[in-house]
Design an enzyme around this catalytic site. Structure first.
Site, short mmCIF file in Angstrom:
data_model
loop_
_atom_site.label_atom_id
_atom_site.label_comp_id
_atom_site.label_asym_id
_atom_site.label_seq_id
_atom_site.Cartn_x
_atom_site.Cartn_y
_atom_site.Cartn_z
N TRP A 325 0.84 -1.20 0.00
CA TRP A 325 0.00 0.00 0.00
C TRP A 325 0.87 1.25 0.00
CZ3 TRP A 325 -0.33 4.16 3.31
CH2 TRP A 325 -1.45 4.98 3.17
N HIS A 326 2.03 1.15 0.70
CA HIS A 326 2.88 2.32 0.81
C HIS A 326 3.56 2.69 -0.50
CE1 HIS A 326 2.40 1.68 5.13
NE2 HIS A 326 2.66 2.96 5.22
N GLY A 327 3.72 1.75 -1.37
CA GLY A 327 4.34 2.12 -2.63
C GLY A 327 4.67 0.93 -3.50
#
Lengths: 478, 287
Positions: A325-327
């Protein structure tokens, strides 16, 4: 519009005044006003991406209404999947297209079939991961009949785009935020004052601590091979505080701003670096995302019920997805996996809920045991952040390898005394306020006004004097 | 709401009092610390002058030249210096690049933060017509330096002679030096800056009013640099020399003076060896 910009310093009082003095007679008018200023706030970055928010809002408003009417389970599922596919489709395209294209190309190359990946020149819309998850939570809650569908389109659109938390959270649940739009909001003096204190502390964290750490972190991480172990450790330590102060600073400003308008947003960070184990850390770090994954992914997968294999699978699922989700980078996935490894022993030995309350509650200092646990947890977090910050896994492993070398015990070539002093000050204030929603909630409240204001003045002066050029928030890219 | 507004306004008044007090104190410090020069000759200009004229070779001279200094800043500096100083001669840089429009951008481009740091006590930005200025950055810089705490020193606009390393020679990158002064990012050439000409005229008028002998000096330039100056610029430069000479201004143009490669730091700056030689020649021929 950045929270730490002059534009926002003008925007906020104007919106506040219009909201309470012009629109206060009529709830519908207040909500419409919030919607308009939220779109204005977002459009300040790039008005073209407003269309995405509006489209997502339309889809989920429509799906919610249909889910409210429809009783047949099969059709309800179809509506739910329409929402999931459209929302995650946008997210997947804008955020992950290039990653998947490149990863496929790399995989084929690895097996001796090289081909060039078609990368697209995609700009990631600010905050897409946040508002996508927020609207998804609404649809899922309505599907699960935990929430009635919203029939007021203005309220729903305002809920999706509510400007304080639109860009970087907290990712609000519809069950918490949506009903607040339907209640007449009366101005609350204490709440508003507390909101201002929280905004000030958030600004201090972001502008003073995070941005000053960033200057040094960028230098060290740009060429880790040029530094010895002690300097690399300083770099990792500073990034640990940078990421915390950047993101929790944003959350503080968001929550404080929302309080000025009579809204209560959920606490997003609960002093995570005072955690005594990794499980506690994850209950205190980015709470709105952790609980989102817990409720909409971990529990539906079976949670911690079932056998050991299932526990392991579910734990990895939640941490890997959280990392992703963060990247769109393997570094984030590895960071997620590493945290799963940290967490699993606690889960499998049923010690993941050992540390629930506030550390050293009603005492000034922690016990020796708590102190050692806090230190160990903190060091684990520091090492994990190296993967989060590095451009790729090779560099991250080199960085970690560099830390654990003989030069760890040498004098660092970069020793930023001022930044370290600022971090010490931050830790002190946060430690004193660790039982509250935010560090300044009750801090100095019993002091004479002049002394209290002098402290606020000191914070404002450090923000102005030590603040760097307006820096964007790290989490805008997620 | 009334209590909230009352408290907020009181706190704002508290802040404003603090900032206002500091502003007042710093304003006093600015007046107190405005430069008092006990020399007869003042040397001003940009890095060309800063690197080329050694004031210690004169019987009584001081250099306050600073890199990337356009004429409008020189004019403000001169006014500030003359509050408490008695100068009878002003040597001012007059190279081709001093007249280029590239200097019009210094309050807007990468140089702006450095410029704001120098000029906030002396700037008269309202006199600059049509120049792009990063007002927000300027305001913030001035606020930081004036309102946060008392600062005895506000004079960051006084430069000095800086002899450049004579063991280094950067003549190969001559095109970069030329294009920095005369070419826009789109490849077209800068014209002559009307602001620079306007402020040079103001300096001329100021010197005449205050009985200061003004000497415009074009410092030596390497032929690689000279050959690449846009021709339209050379024509404008020649016209301006005529115009200022008619106004009684003394001009010593050494841009074509013969200096060897070992006298240059790069194509438009002398190194310390070249500077010593040039200063001696300047004094020998003209003073």
């Amino acid at each position: 519009m950045l929270f730490n910009s002059l534009e926002f310093a003008l925007f906020l009082p104007i919106v506040f005044a219009l909201y309470w003095f012009v629109c206060n007679k009529n709830l519908q008018l207040q909500n419409t006003f919030l919607l308009v200023v939220s779109y204005f706030f977002y459009g300040w970055w790039d008005w073209r991406f407003l269309s995405l928010i509006i489209f997502s809002s339309f889809v989920d408003f429509f799906v919610g209404k249909q889910l409210g009417k429809e009783e047949e389970e099969g059709k309800r599922k179809i509506y739910l999947w329409i929402s999931i596919l459209i929302n995650l489709g946008f997210l997947g395209f804008f955020k992950y297209f290039n990653f998947f294209a490149q990863s496929f190309a790399d995989a084929f190359t690895l097996f001796g079939m090289p081909f060039e990946a078609n990368r697209l020149n995609i700009i990631l819309p600010v905050g897409i991961s946040f508002y996508t998850f927020q609207t998804l939570s609404y649809t899922i809650d309505v599907y699960k009949k935990q929430l009635k569908p919203c029939n007021d389109i203005i309220v729903f659109f305002a809920f999706v785009s509510f400007f304080p938390q639109l860009v970087a959270g907290p990712i609000e649940r519809a069950t918490n935020l949506l009903p607040q739009f339907f209640k007449k909001r009366a101005f609350d003096y204490l709440k508003a004052k507390d909101g201002l204190r929280q905004i000030l502390w958030g600004l201090f964290k972001k502008v003073v601590v995070a941005d000053n750490c960033a200057r040094i972190v960028d230098v060290i991480f740009s060429d880790p091979n040029a530094y010895g172990g002690s300097t690399l450790f300083i770099g990792a330590l500073l990034f640990t505080f940078q990421i915390y102060c950047d993101f929790s600073g944003y959350s503080d400003i968001a929550i404080g701003t929302a309080r000025l308008f009579g809204f209560n947003l959920m606490q997003n960070f609960a002093f995570p670096y005072f955690s005594r184990d990794i499980a506690e850390f994850w209950r205190r770090w980015h709470i709105s995302l952790s609980t989102w994954f817990r409720d909409y992914l971990y529990i539906p997968l079976g949670g911690s019920r079932g056998g050991t294999a299932m526990k392991i699978r579910n734990t990895f699922a939640i941490f890997l997805v959280s990392g992703f989700w963060h990247g769109a980078n393997w570094t984030f996935i590895f960071w997620g996996a590493l945290n799963a490894f940290y967490f699993l022993p606690l889960l499998l030995t049923n010690r993941n809920r050992n540390n629930i309350g506030v550390v050293a509650e009603e005492r000034l200092l922690p016990s020796l045991r708590d102190g050692i646990n806090m230190f160990a947890t903190f060091i684990l977090a520091v090492l994990a952040w190296v993967f989060f910050r590095s451009d790729n896994l090779t560099l991250a492993f080199e960085y970690i390898g560099g830390i654990f070398s003989v030069s760890l015990f040498s004098v660092p070539t970069i020793l930023p005394f001022l930044t370290l002093a600022l971090i010490a000050f931050l830790c002190l204030i946060e430690w004193l306020g660790r039982a509250q929603q935010h560090a300044l909630e009750v801090f100095l409240l019993k002091w004479p006004r002049l002394l209290r204001w002098t402290f606020y003045l000191f914070l404002i002066l450090t923000v102005v004097q030590l603040g760097q050029k307006e820096q964007s928030f790290i989490y805008f890219q997620f | 709401m009334k209590s909230f507004l009352k408290d907020t306004l009181l706190f704002i008044a508290f802040l404003l009092t603090y900032f206002g007090l500091n502003y007042g104190i710093n304003q006093y410090f600015i007046q107190l610390s405005s430069p008092q020069i006990e020399k007869r000759i003042l040397i001003m200009g940009d890095s060309h002058i800063e690197a080329s004229i050694d004031p210690t070779a004169f019987p009584s001279a001081i250099s306050v030249a600073q890199s990337v200094e356009p004429y409008f800043i020189s004019y403000w500096k001169l006014k500030s210096i003359m509050h408490k100083s008695k100068i009878d001669t002003l040597i001012l840089g007059f190279s081709y690049n001093n007249l280029a429009e590239s200097y019009d951008d210094v309050l807007h481009n990468l140089w702006c933060l450095e410029m704001f740091k120098r000029i906030y006590p002396i700037a008269e930005l309202n006199t600059l017509k049509g120049l792009k200025i990063k007002w927000k950055e300027y305001g913030l810089r001035k606020f930081k330096n004036m309102c946060i705490a008392p600062r005895p020193n506000h004079v960051f606009y006084m430069g000095d002679f800086s002899g450049l390393d004579s063991t280094k020679n950067n003549l190969d990158a001559y095109l970069a030096n030329v294009s920095r002064h005369f070419s826009k990012s789109d490849g077209t050439n800068f014209g002559v800056s009307s602001t620079s000409v306007e402020f040079l005229n103001k300096i001329v008028a100021f010197c005449q009013t205050n009985n200061i002998k003004l000497i415009l000096v074009g410092t030596p330039l390497h032929e690689k640099y000279r050959e690449n100056i846009p021709s339209n610029f050379e024509e404008s430069y020649a016209e301006l020399i005529n115009t200022f000479q008619k106004k009684g201004v003394t001009i010593y143009n050494y841009s074509e003076a013969v200096f060897t490669d070992t006298d240059f730091f790069d194509v438009d700056h002398l190194n310390i060896k070249g500077a010593k030689q040039f200063t001696a020649s300047l004094i020998r021929n003209n003073f």
